[in-house]
Design a protein around this motif. Structure first.
Motif, mmCIF file in Angstrom:
data_model
loop_
_atom_site.group_PDB
_atom_site.id
_atom_site.type_symbol
_atom_site.label_atom_id
_atom_site.label_comp_id
_atom_site.label_asym_id
_atom_site.label_seq_id
_atom_site.Cartn_x
_atom_site.Cartn_y
_atom_site.Cartn_z
ATOM 1 N N ILE A 88 -22.757 42.239 -26.336
ATOM 2 C CA ILE A 88 -21.887 43.502 -26.270
ATOM 3 C C ILE A 88 -21.204 43.010 -26.067
ATOM 4 O O ILE A 88 -20.581 42.306 -25.410
ATOM 5 N N THR A 89 -19.777 43.463 -26.810
ATOM 6 C CA THR A 89 -18.563 43.205 -26.231
ATOM 7 C C THR A 89 -17.730 44.160 -25.490
ATOM 8 O O THR A 89 -17.745 45.697 -25.302
ATOM 9 N N VAL A 90 -16.586 43.932 -24.892
ATOM 10 C CA VAL A 90 -16.132 44.269 -24.131
ATOM 11 C C VAL A 90 -13.902 43.461 -24.406
ATOM 12 O O VAL A 90 -13.844 42.632 -24.453
ATOM 13 N N PRO A 91 -13.215 45.163 -23.953
ATOM 14 C CA PRO A 91 -11.974 44.017 -23.818
ATOM 15 C C PRO A 91 -11.799 43.499 -22.949
ATOM 16 O O PRO A 91 -12.502 43.182 -22.229
ATOM 17 N N ALA A 92 -11.069 42.119 -23.049
ATOM 18 C CA ALA A 92 -10.426 41.013 -21.763
ATOM 19 C C ALA A 92 -10.590 41.884 -20.305
ATOM 20 O O ALA A 92 -10.905 41.009 -19.385
ATOM 21 N N PHE A 93 -9.283 42.990 -20.872
ATOM 22 C CA PHE A 93 -9.077 43.234 -19.070
ATOM 23 C C PHE A 93 -10.070 43.760 -18.865
ATOM 24 O O PHE A 93 -10.513 44.399 -17.154
ATOM 25 N N PHE A 94 -11.648 44.711 -18.937
ATOM 26 C CA PHE A 94 -12.395 44.670 -18.552
ATOM 27 C C PHE A 94 -12.852 43.942 -16.658
ATOM 28 O O PHE A 94 -13.180 42.718 -17.148
ATOM 29 N N ASN A 95 -13.674 44.586 -16.010
ATOM 30 C CA ASN A 95 -13.152 44.244 -15.259
ATOM 31 C C ASN A 95 -15.186 44.143 -14.975
ATOM 32 O O ASN A 95 -15.152 44.235 -15.918
ATOM 33 N N GLU A 96 -15.260 43.122 -13.585
ATOM 34 C CA GLU A 96 -16.260 42.882 -13.468
ATOM 35 C C GLU A 96 -17.382 44.360 -13.592
ATOM 36 O O GLU A 96 -18.402 44.672 -13.888
ATOM 37 N N ILE A 132 -19.567 39.844 -23.789
ATOM 38 C CA ILE A 132 -17.822 39.240 -24.710
ATOM 39 C C ILE A 132 -16.525 39.881 -25.079
ATOM 40 O O ILE A 132 -16.764 40.600 -24.699
ATOM 41 N N ASN A 133 -15.878 39.006 -24.490
ATOM 42 C CA ASN A 133 -14.644 39.990 -25.177
ATOM 43 C C ASN A 133 -14.485 40.061 -26.330
ATOM 44 O O ASN A 133 -14.570 38.822 -26.848
ATOM 45 N N GLU A 134 -14.049 40.923 -26.235
ATOM 46 C CA GLU A 134 -13.381 41.297 -28.202
ATOM 47 C C GLU A 134 -12.506 40.403 -28.636
ATOM 48 O O GLU A 134 -12.660 39.933 -29.804
ATOM 49 N N PRO A 135 -11.819 39.409 -28.420
ATOM 50 C CA PRO A 135 -11.141 38.503 -28.427
ATOM 51 C C PRO A 135 -11.290 37.300 -29.339
ATOM 52 O O PRO A 135 -11.198 36.786 -29.962
ATOM 53 N N THR A 136 -12.444 37.491 -27.923
ATOM 54 C CA THR A 136 -13.015 36.040 -27.965
ATOM 55 C C THR A 136 -14.214 35.921 -29.540
ATOM 56 O O THR A 136 -14.219 35.507 -30.449
ATOM 57 N N ALA A 137 -14.522 37.259 -29.533
ATOM 58 C CA ALA A 137 -15.369 37.582 -30.455
ATOM 59 C C ALA A 137 -14.369 37.787 -32.447
ATOM 60 O O ALA A 137 -15.395 36.768 -32.990
ATOM 61 N N ALA A 138 -13.497 38.055 -31.515
ATOM 62 C CA ALA A 138 -12.691 38.237 -32.852
ATOM 63 C C ALA A 138 -12.334 36.617 -33.557
ATOM 64 O O ALA A 138 -12.277 36.255 -34.791
ATOM 65 N N ALA A 139 -11.826 35.768 -32.887
ATOM 66 C CA ALA A 139 -11.857 34.184 -32.992
ATOM 67 C C ALA A 139 -12.960 33.530 -33.322
ATOM 68 O O ALA A 139 -12.825 32.404 -35.103
ATOM 69 N N VAL A 162 -3.989 43.098 -25.728
ATOM 70 C CA VAL A 162 -3.268 41.727 -27.117
ATOM 71 C C VAL A 162 -3.973 40.601 -26.066
ATOM 72 O O VAL A 162 -3.908 40.559 -25.031
ATOM 73 N N SER A 163 -4.370 39.241 -26.207
ATOM 74 C CA SER A 163 -4.505 38.353 -25.686
ATOM 75 C C SER A 163 -4.616 37.219 -26.137
ATOM 76 O O SER A 163 -4.271 37.120 -27.454
ATOM 77 N N VAL A 164 -4.510 36.160 -25.006
ATOM 78 C CA VAL A 164 -3.824 34.558 -25.795
ATOM 79 C C VAL A 164 -5.312 34.095 -25.896
ATOM 80 O O VAL A 164 -5.340 34.155 -24.490
ATOM 81 N N VAL A 165 -5.767 33.062 -26.695
ATOM 82 C CA VAL A 165 -6.800 32.662 -26.894
ATOM 83 C C VAL A 165 -6.556 30.904 -26.879
ATOM 84 O O VAL A 165 -5.652 30.576 -27.968
ATOM 85 N N LEU A 184 -14.276 45.482 -38.039
ATOM 86 C CA LEU A 184 -15.477 44.910 -37.885
ATOM 87 C C LEU A 184 -15.780 43.588 -37.628
ATOM 88 O O LEU A 184 -16.392 42.952 -36.832
ATOM 89 N N VAL A 185 -14.371 43.037 -37.265
ATOM 90 C CA VAL A 185 -14.082 41.721 -37.201
ATOM 91 C C VAL A 185 -14.786 41.603 -35.609
ATOM 92 O O VAL A 185 -15.550 40.177 -35.196
ATOM 93 N N VAL A 186 -15.028 42.507 -34.558
ATOM 94 C CA VAL A 186 -15.748 42.040 -33.730
ATOM 95 C C VAL A 186 -16.736 42.126 -33.659
ATOM 96 O O VAL A 186 -17.439 41.071 -32.820
ATOM 97 N N ALA A 187 -17.458 42.996 -34.114
ATOM 98 C CA ALA A 187 -19.327 42.926 -34.122
ATOM 99 C C ALA A 187 -19.140 41.761 -34.959
ATOM 100 O O ALA A 187 -20.497 41.261 -34.485
ATOM 101 N N MET A 188 -18.524 41.249 -35.958
ATOM 102 C CA MET A 188 -19.237 40.169 -36.879
ATOM 103 C C MET A 188 -19.102 39.374 -35.464
ATOM 104 O O MET A 188 -20.437 38.091 -35.991
#
Ligand code: AMP
Length: 609
Positions: free
Chosen positions: A120-128, A149-156, A184-187, A341-345
């Motif tokens: 399951i994805t979450v925003p990168a800024f989600f805390n523990e 996993i982080n949503e930007p990681t999933a997109a990457a 927005v994230s830098v990956v 759909l990119v994050v689910a993919m």
């Protein structure tokens, strides 16, 4: 259900506005439809009969029964807040579990097997705490959450980062503008490891704000005619219509909103231009840009060090968003994978890795070039400056239909020529002109007559360009085969080659005849004298003709120069060459003749200069 299936891990994008589920099996990635749609609204409700409804059915009743409907629960994840449903309180984990459960059921129905594990994805800024709440929601839904996993990681990952065959190290910017949130994230991708270096965002900024701004505009226009303000239900109805108009404005320069009986006495029929809409949302876009700059700075890099920008979230389809990023970061953002759909993919790709399945590659049909229209883009002291104005940008998924607005430049302009270009430059001379057509019979009106140019490109690369005079609907179209632009036209090439062969046959048979004739007579002339053109052993007759023509031309030039007067030594050299020419011709020594002509040519070139 059969329990002997190979391991399978689904990927879930649990979004604030919409959620989706995907799976990768045997190297193939599938986004699983829920009630026929690839995304499901993240909405939970109790319908008038008391039945639990999740997804589209719940969203449908959100307008009429807001008290029985829960929206945007993701914003409360990891907090002690509760959501009310028909007078009962629910924790955010519980509401999220209902959403996840619906996605799990859809996956099981689609795959014909039970599904028990997920990423399951979450925003990168989600805390523990927010991450744990998401994990708990998964368990409540009967899913073992193998990884958050982080949503930007999933997109990457969806864009191919970190795959074993990609040894490339790269720095990516993931710009995610959804319905209710922005981040927005830098990956950084290094040796196959994908890591979020910095992330910023605003959990209250997204497409919903744009809908609200349009709704306020609609209400303002309504008040010009009807004094009464809208009750809450009518406001929600108008907002829903405005969201449709907003989506339309991503592809068309105008949208018309028609809503009757918003109140018993008020009907709205209004047209919104893309330009007005862009002005309206500009403050939010500027805000996202501040976040982008801050994130880049926090990652300890400069914008020049970014290798790619990737777009995530439905609201990034807004052309103004893409243009702003391109202008600011001087790089074309990647948007070929459906941003909803990119994050689910990406989550499904991570799931495949954890399940030991082959990593799928996502293949999409995209436009390989930018397609633009030639238009006046400014003025300078020389007059109008013409430039290529993109209508469909490179990397846009196909098929696509997009339109833009152009205006006439001259009062009472009777016709316009639409010139279509392919290429990435603003400068038409650097692009390829692929077609043009004329629209005639325009209205007799001052400059500024609005012409909508629409491009439709299908999966085969056929581009249909249509220009329509907005005020009358007068339209003209042409279809251009963009795929054929770089390919040879085989029929034309065959005709061309056949003509060449014919010419060659004719020329060589003539030469052969000449050669035969020349054995015993002079057939060409050098300055009035008959010259023997029969071929020597080492030279073809066709070449000797060219040498003789060259000799004649050089002799004429030399004569002129001598008449004009040249230094004595040069005149002597010219005379020597001129005298040697007939000697070489008499001897049929074409190599010698060429040497003499080269010397003479150099000399004349130097003197003429
Ligand atoms: P997401 O949260 O990623 O599902 O994005 C949902 C948001 O994207 C909503 O505000 C939608 O209205 C918006 N959206 C979807 N499609 C488009 C589009 N073509 N142009 C502009 N906004 C869109």
């Amino acid at each position: 259900m059969n329990q002997n299936f190979p391991p399978l891990v689904i990927g879930i994008d649990l979004g604030t506005t919409n959620s989706s589920v995907a799976v990768a099996q045997d190297g193939k990635l599938t986004v699983i439809p829920v009630n026929g749609q690839l995304t499901m609204p993240s909405v939970v409700g109790i319908d008038p009969t008391g039945k639990l409804v999740v997804g589209q059915a719940a969203k449908n009743q959100a307008i009429s029964a807001p008290e029985n409907t829960v929206l945007s629960i993701k914003r409360l994840m990891g907090t002690d807040a509760t959501a009310e449903l028909v007078g009962k309180s629910y924790r955010p984990e519980e509401i999220s579990a209902l959403i996840l459960g619906e996605l799990k059921r859809a996956a099981e129905a689609h795959l014909g097997r039970s599904v028990t594990q997920a990423v399951i994805t979450v925003p990168a800024f989600f805390n523990e705490r927010q991450r744990l709440a998401t994990q708990d929601a998964g368990s409540l839904a009967g899913l073992e959450v193998l990884r958050i996993i982080n949503e930007p990681t999933a997109a990457a990952l969806a864009y191919g980062a970190g795959q074993s065959d990609t040894s490339e190290n790269e720095t990516l910017l993931v710009y995610d503008l959804g319905g209710g949130t922005f981040d927005v994230s830098v990956v950084r991708v290094e040796n196959g490891i994908v890591e979020v270096r910095a992330s910023h965002g605003d959990i209250h900024l997204g497409g919903d704000d744009f809908d609200e701004a349009l709704t306020n505009l609609g209400e303002e226009r309504l008040r010009e005619k009807h004094a009464d303000s809208l009750p809450a239900a009518a406001h929600r109805r108008l907002k829903s219509a405005m969201e449709i108009a907003k989506i339309h404005l991503s592809d068309e320069p105008f949208a018309t909103v028609r809503e009757e009986y918003l109140t018993p006495a008020s009907h709205l029929e209004t047209e919104i231009s893309r330009y007005d809409y862009e002005q309206l949302i500009d403050p939010w876009l500027v805000k996202t840009l501040d976040c982008v700059q801050r994130t880049i700075a926090d990652a300890g890099i400069t914008a020049h060090q970014l290798d790619k920008i990737m777009l995530v979230g439905g609201a990034t389809r807004t052309p103004a968003v893409q243009e702003l990023l391109m202008r600011t970061l001087d790089m074309e953002p990647r948007h070929e994978i459906n941003p909803d759909l990119v994050v689910a993919m990406g989550a499904a790709i991570q799931g495949a890795t954890l399940a030991g399945q082959p990593t799928p590659a996502i293949l999409v049909d995209i436009s390989a070039h930018t397609y633009s229209v030639l238009a006046v883009v400014g003025h300078d002291f020389m007059g109008r400056i013409l430039g290529c104005c993109p209508v469909v940008r490179r990397g846009t998924p196909l098929p696509v239909t997009k339109a833009d607005l152009f205006t006439t430049q001259v009062d009472f302009q009777e016709k316009v020529e639409v010139q279509v270009y392919q290429g990435e430059s603003d400068d038409p001379s650097e692009n390829l002109s692929i077609g043009e057509f004329m629209v005639t019979g325009l209205s007799d009106v001052p400059a500024g007559n609005e012409i909508i140019v629409q491009f439709h490109i299908d999966l085969n690369g056929l581009l249909t360009a249509t220009a329509t005079e907005k005020r009358t609907g007068l339209a003209k179209s042409v279809t251009i085969d963009t795929a054929g632009q770089h390919r040879i036209n085989l029929d034309a090439a065959r005709t061309n080659l056949a003509a060449l062969f014919e010419e060659q046959d004719a020329a060589f048979s003539e030469d052969d005849e000449e050669a035969e004739d020349e054995d015993d007579e002079f057939t060409s002339e050098y300055d009035g004298e008959s010259v023997d053109l029969s071929a020597p052993e080492n030279e073809g007759p066709a070449n000797s003709s060219a040498l003789l023509a060259s000799a004649k031309s050089l002799r004429n030039r030399a004569g002129k120069l001598l008449d004009q007067g040249v230094p004595e030594t040069d005149a002597a050299a010219i005379h020597t060459s001129l005298a040697a020419i007939p000697v070489a011709i008499d001897a049929r020594d074409w190599n010698q003749l060429r040497t003499i002509l080269d010397t003479l040519s150099d000399l004349l070139f130097y003197l003429e200069d």
